[in-house]
Design a protein around this motif. Structure first.
Motif, PDB file in Angstrom:
ATOM      1  N   UNK A 102      32.649  41.385  37.416  1.00  0.00           N
ATOM      2  CA  UNK A 102      32.996  42.562  38.199  1.00  0.00           C
ATOM      3  C   UNK A 102      32.005  43.652  37.812  1.00  0.00           C
ATOM      4  N   UNK A 111      32.513  43.730  33.834  1.00  0.00           N
ATOM      5  CA  UNK A 111      33.621  43.055  33.186  1.00  0.00           C
ATOM      6  C   UNK A 111      33.580  41.581  33.569  1.00  0.00           C
ATOM      7  N   UNK A 116      40.217  32.507  38.285  1.00  0.00           N
ATOM      8  CA  UNK A 116      41.541  31.900  38.270  1.00  0.00           C
ATOM      9  C   UNK A 116      41.497  30.513  38.900  1.00  0.00           C
ATOM     10  N   UNK A 119      41.725  30.389  42.596  1.00  0.00           N
ATOM     11  CA  UNK A 119      40.501  30.791  43.283  1.00  0.00           C
ATOM     12  C   UNK A 119      39.508  29.644  43.263  1.00  0.00           C
ATOM     13  N   UNK A 142      30.606  43.087  43.614  1.00  0.00           N
ATOM     14  CA  UNK A 142      30.355  44.530  43.542  1.00  0.00           C
ATOM     15  C   UNK A 142      31.688  45.261  43.643  1.00  0.00           C
ATOM     16  N   UNK A 143      31.969  46.075  42.639  1.00  0.00           N
ATOM     17  CA  UNK A 143      33.264  46.742  42.556  1.00  0.00           C
ATOM     18  C   UNK A 143      33.087  48.194  42.143  1.00  0.00           C
ATOM     19  N   UNK A 144      34.219  48.856  42.041  1.00  0.00           N
ATOM     20  CA  UNK A 144      34.274  50.117  41.304  1.00  0.00           C
ATOM     21  C   UNK A 144      35.244  49.891  40.156  1.00  0.00           C
TER      22      UNK A 144
ATOM     23  N   UNK B 122      42.886  35.840  46.830  1.00  0.00           N
ATOM     24  CA  UNK B 122      42.996  35.495  45.416  1.00  0.00           C
ATOM     25  C   UNK B 122      41.941  36.233  44.602  1.00  0.00           C
ATOM     26  N   UNK B 123      40.773  36.343  45.179  1.00  0.00           N
ATOM     27  CA  UNK B 123      39.672  37.041  44.532  1.00  0.00           C
ATOM     28  C   UNK B 123      40.020  38.517  44.365  1.00  0.00           C
ATOM     29  N   UNK B 125      42.859  39.882  44.400  1.00  0.00           N
ATOM     30  CA  UNK B 125      43.977  40.002  43.460  1.00  0.00           C
ATOM     31  C   UNK B 125      43.468  39.951  42.016  1.00  0.00           C
ATOM     32  N   UNK B 126      42.534  39.069  41.739  1.00  0.00           N
ATOM     33  CA  UNK B 126      42.051  38.962  40.366  1.00  0.00           C
ATOM     34  C   UNK B 126      41.217  40.179  39.989  1.00  0.00           C
ATOM     35  N   UNK B 127      40.536  40.751  40.987  1.00  0.00           N
ATOM     36  CA  UNK B 127      39.776  41.977  40.739  1.00  0.00           C
ATOM     37  C   UNK B 127      40.737  43.137  40.469  1.00  0.00           C
ATOM     38  N   UNK B 129      43.751  43.009  39.387  1.00  0.00           N
ATOM     39  CA  UNK B 129      44.488  42.882  38.135  1.00  0.00           C
ATOM     40  C   UNK B 129      43.597  43.190  36.939  1.00  0.00           C
ATOM     41  N   UNK B 130      42.310  43.231  37.154  1.00  0.00           N
ATOM     42  CA  UNK B 130      41.398  43.648  36.083  1.00  0.00           C
ATOM     43  C   UNK B 130      41.159  45.155  36.142  1.00  0.00           C
ATOM     44  N   UNK B 131      41.838  45.821  37.084  1.00  0.00           N
ATOM     45  CA  UNK B 131      41.707  47.271  37.183  1.00  0.00           C
ATOM     46  C   UNK B 131      40.494  47.716  37.976  1.00  0.00           C
ATOM     47  N   UNK B 132      39.906  46.805  38.721  1.00  0.00           N
ATOM     48  CA  UNK B 132      38.736  47.145  39.514  1.00  0.00           C
ATOM     49  C   UNK B 132      39.107  47.132  40.997  1.00  0.00           C
ATOM     50  N   UNK B 133      38.246  47.719  41.809  1.00  0.00           N
ATOM     51  CA  UNK B 133      38.451  47.592  43.246  1.00  0.00           C
ATOM     52  C   UNK B 133      37.212  46.976  43.871  1.00  0.00           C
ATOM     53  N   UNK B 134      37.449  46.008  44.684  1.00  0.00           N
ATOM     54  CA  UNK B 134      36.353  45.232  45.275  1.00  0.00           C
ATOM     55  C   UNK B 134      35.676  46.018  46.380  1.00  0.00           C
ATOM     56  N   UNK B 135      34.348  46.088  46.323  1.00  0.00           N
ATOM     57  CA  UNK B 135      33.603  46.793  47.347  1.00  0.00           C
ATOM     58  C   UNK B 135      32.869  45.834  48.254  1.00  0.00           C
TER      59      UNK B 135
END
Lengths: 153, 153
Positions: A102, A111, A116, A119, A142-144, B122-123, B125-127, B129-135
């Motif tokens: 991430x 990170x 999973x 996935x 790519x995330x924030x 699923x992806x 969701x896993x992002x 749950x890691x506290x990130x947001x998918x962009x």
DNA sequence: AAGATAAATGATATGATATATCATTAATTA
DNA sequence: TAATTAATGATATATCATATCATTTATCTT
């Protein structure tokens, strides 16, 4: 003992067990990756190596050492960034999973989480149904990160 | 009319609708990507451009045109290969999905499939749950295509 | 321990990928 | 048609990566 030393010591032990030669230079390069909170390019590593070790090191050697580290799962290359990170599992006994990175677009922190099972299964299934067979997966998303998401609102 | 011309014509129409300027050079570059059965680097494209168009073109221009094509979803960059491919959906009306590229390690052909909703969910969701947001997600998977898998056995 | 062998690293060159910047040409618009 | 913007050219240079041969260091064999 601090975290970094702890991580290095565990890498030492793991290397010894596996019969790997974690030489002083490889070890030092690894420590630079461990100490960095963002991925680093080979040339950035060469610079830091010189700064912290007092010895210039050719780019060629850095790439070779990175090959060693990545082949032995102490580090990963992020292909979308052309940069390298230490493996989040280098210091634990977790089986090495399909890594999922991430990558924060804003602060560039990364990170690494294990993918999973659901996935992975879904991914493999979609590959199979396209008539392909999966050989290797490394997901770079790519995330924030939470902090940057908040700052961006 | 052959497939390539058909694809180009559809790209023309889509560009017109979207108010994009698919100039002759951009169009020609795009046709090179469409005609190739493997991803191409910017410099390979420059070579082919010269060979087929009779006009040399600076690398800088190729990169700019590739920017145009990728920004407008006519092409994608495979970051793990540093190469470019035409978008499998450039010629259809499919909404643009999260792309998933199946890259054959052996023959280098690439198949672009849309990511399945369950994988994406699923992806995400896993992002989360890691506290990130998918962009942005673009999955590049190293595979063997059916033909190469058979040949390798 | 001495010499042989293999592994790691250095030194140098060069290839491959990508971008910065300013100049010119072509298209759009006022 | 002049002004403006968008696209492309030209040039330089940054950045990422590997090929190759020399040297040093570690390991093995006797």
């Amino acid at each position: 003992m601090n975290q970094l030393d702890d991580a290095l010591q565990q890498a030492d032990q793991a290397s010894t067990r596996a019969g790997l030669k974690l030489t002083p230079k490889r070890r030092h390069l690894f420590s630079l990756l461990l100490a960095s909170d963002t991925p680093l390019s080979a040339y950035e590593l060469a610079d830091r190596f010189k700064d912290s070790f007092g010895q210039a090191i050719p780019a060629m050697s850095v790439y070779r050492m990175l090959d060693f580290l990545t082949e032995n799962n102490l580090a990963h290359k992020l292909t979308s960034e052309n940069k390298f990170v230490s493996c989040a599992h280098s210091t634990c006994n977790h089986a090495h999973q399909v890594p999922q990175f991430l990558i924060c677009e804003r602060c560039h922190q990364v990170k690494e989480v294990g993918i999973k099972k659901e996935v992975f299964d879904a991914l493999r299934e979609s590959v199979d149904s396209a008539g392909y067979s999966l050989r290797e997966a490394q997901l770079e998303l790519k995330c924030l990160c939470a902090a940057c998401a908040e700052a961006t609102e």
